[in-house]
Scaffold this motif. Structure first.
Motif, PDB file in Angstrom:
ATOM      1  N   VAL A  48      -7.789  -5.584  -7.983  1.00 25.65           N
ATOM      2  CA  VAL A  48      -6.731  -4.877  -7.278  1.00 25.65           C
ATOM      3  C   VAL A  48      -5.433  -5.629  -7.528  1.00 25.65           C
ATOM      4  CG1 VAL A  48      -7.016  -6.124  -5.097  1.00 25.65           C
ATOM      5  CG2 VAL A  48      -6.077  -3.813  -5.073  1.00 25.65           C
ATOM      6  N   ARG A  49      -4.344  -4.901  -7.561  1.00 24.89           N
ATOM      7  CA  ARG A  49      -3.046  -5.513  -7.853  1.00 24.89           C
ATOM      8  C   ARG A  49      -2.071  -5.188  -6.724  1.00 24.89           C
ATOM      9  NH1 ARG A  49       0.700  -5.157 -13.281  1.00 24.89           N
ATOM     10  NH2 ARG A  49      -0.785  -6.746 -13.907  1.00 24.89           N
ATOM     11  N   ASP A  50      -1.118  -6.110  -6.559  1.00 23.27           N
ATOM     12  CA  ASP A  50       0.002  -5.853  -5.648  1.00 23.27           C
ATOM     13  C   ASP A  50       1.255  -6.437  -6.271  1.00 23.27           C
ATOM     14  OD1 ASP A  50       1.281  -4.794  -3.476  1.00 23.27           O
ATOM     15  OD2 ASP A  50       0.758  -6.414  -2.094  1.00 23.27           O
ATOM     16  N   SER A  51       2.400  -5.922  -5.829  1.00 21.93           N
ATOM     17  CA  SER A  51       3.675  -6.363  -6.383  1.00 21.93           C
ATOM     18  C   SER A  51       4.722  -6.366  -5.281  1.00 21.93           C
ATOM     19  CB  SER A  51       4.101  -5.431  -7.521  1.00 21.93           C
ATOM     20  OG  SER A  51       4.377  -4.131  -7.002  1.00 21.93           O
ATOM     21  N   GLN A  52       5.953  -6.572  -5.687  1.00 18.23           N
ATOM     22  CA  GLN A  52       7.044  -6.561  -4.718  1.00 18.23           C
ATOM     23  C   GLN A  52       7.220  -5.192  -4.068  1.00 18.23           C
ATOM     24  OE1 GLN A  52      10.461  -7.981  -6.859  1.00 18.23           O
ATOM     25  NE2 GLN A  52       9.744 -10.114  -6.915  1.00 18.23           N
ATOM     26  N   GLY A  53       6.658  -4.167  -4.699  1.00 19.76           N
ATOM     27  CA  GLY A  53       6.723  -2.825  -4.112  1.00 19.76           C
ATOM     28  C   GLY A  53       5.697  -2.607  -3.014  1.00 19.76           C
ATOM     29  N   HIS A  54       4.781  -3.588  -2.809  1.00 20.11           N
ATOM     30  CA  HIS A  54       3.766  -3.535  -1.750  1.00 20.11           C
ATOM     31  C   HIS A  54       2.945  -2.242  -1.844  1.00 20.11           C
ATOM     32  CE1 HIS A  54       5.677  -7.058  -0.090  1.00 20.11           C
ATOM     33  NE2 HIS A  54       6.829  -6.405   0.061  1.00 20.11           N
ATOM     34  N   HIS A  55       2.233  -2.115  -2.970  1.00 15.48           N
ATOM     35  CA  HIS A  55       1.414  -0.920  -3.187  1.00 15.48           C
ATOM     36  C   HIS A  55       0.046  -1.017  -2.511  1.00 15.48           C
ATOM     37  CE1 HIS A  55       4.308   0.574  -6.119  1.00 15.48           C
ATOM     38  NE2 HIS A  55       4.311  -0.626  -6.691  1.00 15.48           N
ATOM     39  N   THR A  56      -0.480  -2.233  -2.376  1.00 17.75           N
ATOM     40  CA  THR A  56      -1.800  -2.413  -1.763  1.00 17.75           C
ATOM     41  C   THR A  56      -1.600  -2.856  -0.315  1.00 17.75           C
ATOM     42  OG1 THR A  56      -2.783  -3.005  -3.886  1.00 17.75           O
ATOM     43  CG2 THR A  56      -3.987  -3.643  -1.903  1.00 17.75           C
ATOM     44  N   THR A  57      -1.998  -1.990   0.606  1.00 18.69           N
ATOM     45  CA  THR A  57      -1.704  -2.237   2.024  1.00 18.69           C
ATOM     46  C   THR A  57      -2.946  -2.007   2.884  1.00 18.69           C
ATOM     47  OG1 THR A  57      -0.989   0.054   2.367  1.00 18.69           O
ATOM     48  CG2 THR A  57       0.705  -1.556   1.737  1.00 18.69           C
ATOM     49  N   PHE A  58      -2.889  -2.587   4.072  1.00 19.95           N
ATOM     50  CA  PHE A  58      -3.944  -2.432   5.079  1.00 19.95           C
ATOM     51  C   PHE A  58      -3.253  -2.339   6.432  1.00 19.95           C
ATOM     52  CE2 PHE A  58      -7.524  -4.767   7.524  1.00 19.95           C
ATOM     53  CZ  PHE A  58      -8.115  -3.570   7.883  1.00 19.95           C
ATOM     54  N   SER A  59      -3.547  -1.266   7.182  1.00 21.59           N
ATOM     55  CA  SER A  59      -2.880  -1.068   8.473  1.00 21.59           C
ATOM     56  C   SER A  59      -3.845  -0.417   9.454  1.00 21.59           C
ATOM     57  CB  SER A  59      -1.625  -0.200   8.316  1.00 21.59           C
ATOM     58  OG  SER A  59      -1.974   1.083   7.814  1.00 21.59           O
ATOM     59  N   GLY A  60      -3.507  -0.537  10.729  1.00 25.80           N
ATOM     60  CA  GLY A  60      -4.336   0.073  11.769  1.00 25.80           C
ATOM     61  C   GLY A  60      -3.643  -0.006  13.116  1.00 25.80           C
ATOM     62  N   HIS A  61      -4.122   0.815  14.050  1.00 27.41           N
ATOM     63  CA  HIS A  61      -3.554   0.793  15.397  1.00 27.41           C
ATOM     64  C   HIS A  61      -4.548   1.399  16.383  1.00 27.41           C
ATOM     65  CE1 HIS A  61      -2.396   4.723  13.698  1.00 27.41           C
ATOM     66  NE2 HIS A  61      -2.521   5.172  14.945  1.00 27.41           N
ATOM     67  N   LEU A  62      -4.353   1.066  17.638  1.00 22.64           N
ATOM     68  CA  LEU A  62      -5.194   1.594  18.712  1.00 22.64           C
ATOM     69  C   LEU A  62      -4.709   2.987  19.091  1.00 22.64           C
ATOM     70  CD1 LEU A  62      -7.329   1.256  21.000  1.00 22.64           C
ATOM     71  CD2 LEU A  62      -5.515   0.201  22.367  1.00 22.64           C
ATOM     72  N   LEU A  63      -5.634   3.959  19.074  1.00 24.36           N
ATOM     73  CA  LEU A  63      -5.286   5.313  19.500  1.00 24.36           C
ATOM     74  C   LEU A  63      -5.357   5.438  21.023  1.00 24.36           C
ATOM     75  CD1 LEU A  63      -7.190   7.399  16.786  1.00 24.36           C
ATOM     76  CD2 LEU A  63      -4.747   6.873  16.877  1.00 24.36           C
ATOM     77  N   PHE A  64      -6.471   5.004  21.601  1.00 23.40           N
ATOM     78  CA  PHE A  64      -6.627   5.022  23.059  1.00 23.40           C
ATOM     79  C   PHE A  64      -7.825   4.157  23.433  1.00 23.40           C
ATOM     80  CE2 PHE A  64      -8.533   8.813  21.171  1.00 23.40           C
ATOM     81  CZ  PHE A  64      -9.859   8.715  21.565  1.00 23.40           C
ATOM     82  N   THR A  65      -7.805   3.660  24.663  1.00 24.91           N
ATOM     83  CA  THR A  65      -8.908   2.839  25.163  1.00 24.91           C
ATOM     84  C   THR A  65      -9.993   3.734  25.756  1.00 24.91           C
ATOM     85  OG1 THR A  65      -7.829   2.594  27.305  1.00 24.91           O
ATOM     86  CG2 THR A  65      -7.381   0.905  25.649  1.00 24.91           C
ATOM     87  N   MET A  66     -11.171   3.160  25.913  1.00 20.51           N
ATOM     88  CA  MET A  66     -12.301   3.902  26.481  1.00 20.51           C
ATOM     89  C   MET A  66     -13.092   2.981  27.403  1.00 20.51           C
ATOM     90  SD  MET A  66     -13.701   6.223  23.318  1.00 20.51           S
ATOM     91  CE  MET A  66     -14.859   7.008  24.428  1.00 20.51           C
TER      92      MET A  66
END
Length: 239
Positions: free
Chosen positions: A221-239
């Motif tokens: 996998v490659r990444d550059s200054q353009g930040h093409h390889t990313t990983f993100s997430g967030h909480l939708l709601f608690t249970m």
């Protein structure tokens, strides 16, 4: 004859000395009358002293009672103060808990594989956990930039997305894991050109569950200054 005269005179003297005169009686009466006022004065002084002692004792008892009431009042105020402090501590604890719950519900992160330059990661002989070093957002600090692992702070539904950048004739294969369970795969292979592939999923996580991306063996996998390889997430709601 002389003896008879002597005895007669002696009897006369004795009779005179044994019979009190009116003057003698007046002297005795005067002495008695002088003693009676003296005795009356002593009794009066004793009564005054007794009354004075009783008054002093009563005053002391009154002061003691006042002191006891003062101490009781102070004790009551101290108890009330302790009660207020206890209530304040309870409210402070509740506020801290609410703040913590609010902070736990605010979870979001966004990262890129490299923080500078252009670099290929892989291929390796074994599967390798990817560590995304460029952190754009990490609200709640659930993502660890040193290990590449996201740890769920609370039970709830979370959404994750991954974008992977590859090129040429070496495949790009990145897998999303929940603890030891593989959730999805990003796979791309072309004989030439460059590409970007992506995938995402919403997961029910328990507090303490781990989510991370793993580069498969023999993949790149490659990444550059353009930040093409990313990983993100967030909480939708608690249970």
């Amino acid at each position: 004859m002389e003896i008879m005269v002597f005895f007669s005179l002696l009897l006369l003297v004795c009779s005179v000395s044994t019979n009190p005169t009116e003057a003698d009686n007046e002297i005795v009466d005067q002495q008695i009358s002088n003693q009676q006022p003296c005795q009356q004065d002593i009794h009066a002084v004793l009564r005054e002293m007794a009354v004075s002692l009783a008054v002093q004792k009563l005053c002391s008892e009154v002061k003691l009672i006042k002191l006891l009431f003062t101490l009781l009042d102070h004790s009551t105020k101290l108890k009330e103060l302790d009660g207020h402090e206890t209530e304040l501590d309870r409210q402070t604890t509740e506020i801290d808990q609410l703040k913590q719950q609010l902070q736990d519900k605010q979870v979001a992160f966004s990262t890129s594989l490299l923080d500078r330059g252009t670099l290929d990661i892989g291929p390796f002989n074994t599967d390798t956990t990817l560590i995304f070093k460029q952190v754009f957002t990490n609200i709640g600090n659930a993502y660890n930039p040193h290990t590449g692992i996201f740890t769920a702070p609370v039970r709830g539904v979370y959404h994750f997305e991954c974008h992977a950048y590859g090129y040429a004739d070496i495949m790009t294969r990145v897998e999303l894991f929940k603890n030891g369970e593989r959730i999805f795969i990003i796979l791309e292979l072309q004989p030439s050109h460059i590409w970007t592939s992506s995938n995402g999923a919403s997961l029910l996580l328990e507090a303490g569950d781990h989510v991370f991306l793993r580069l498969s063996a023999n993949a790149r996998v490659r990444d550059s200054q353009g930040h093409h390889t990313t990983f993100s997430g967030h909480l939708l709601f608690t249970m």
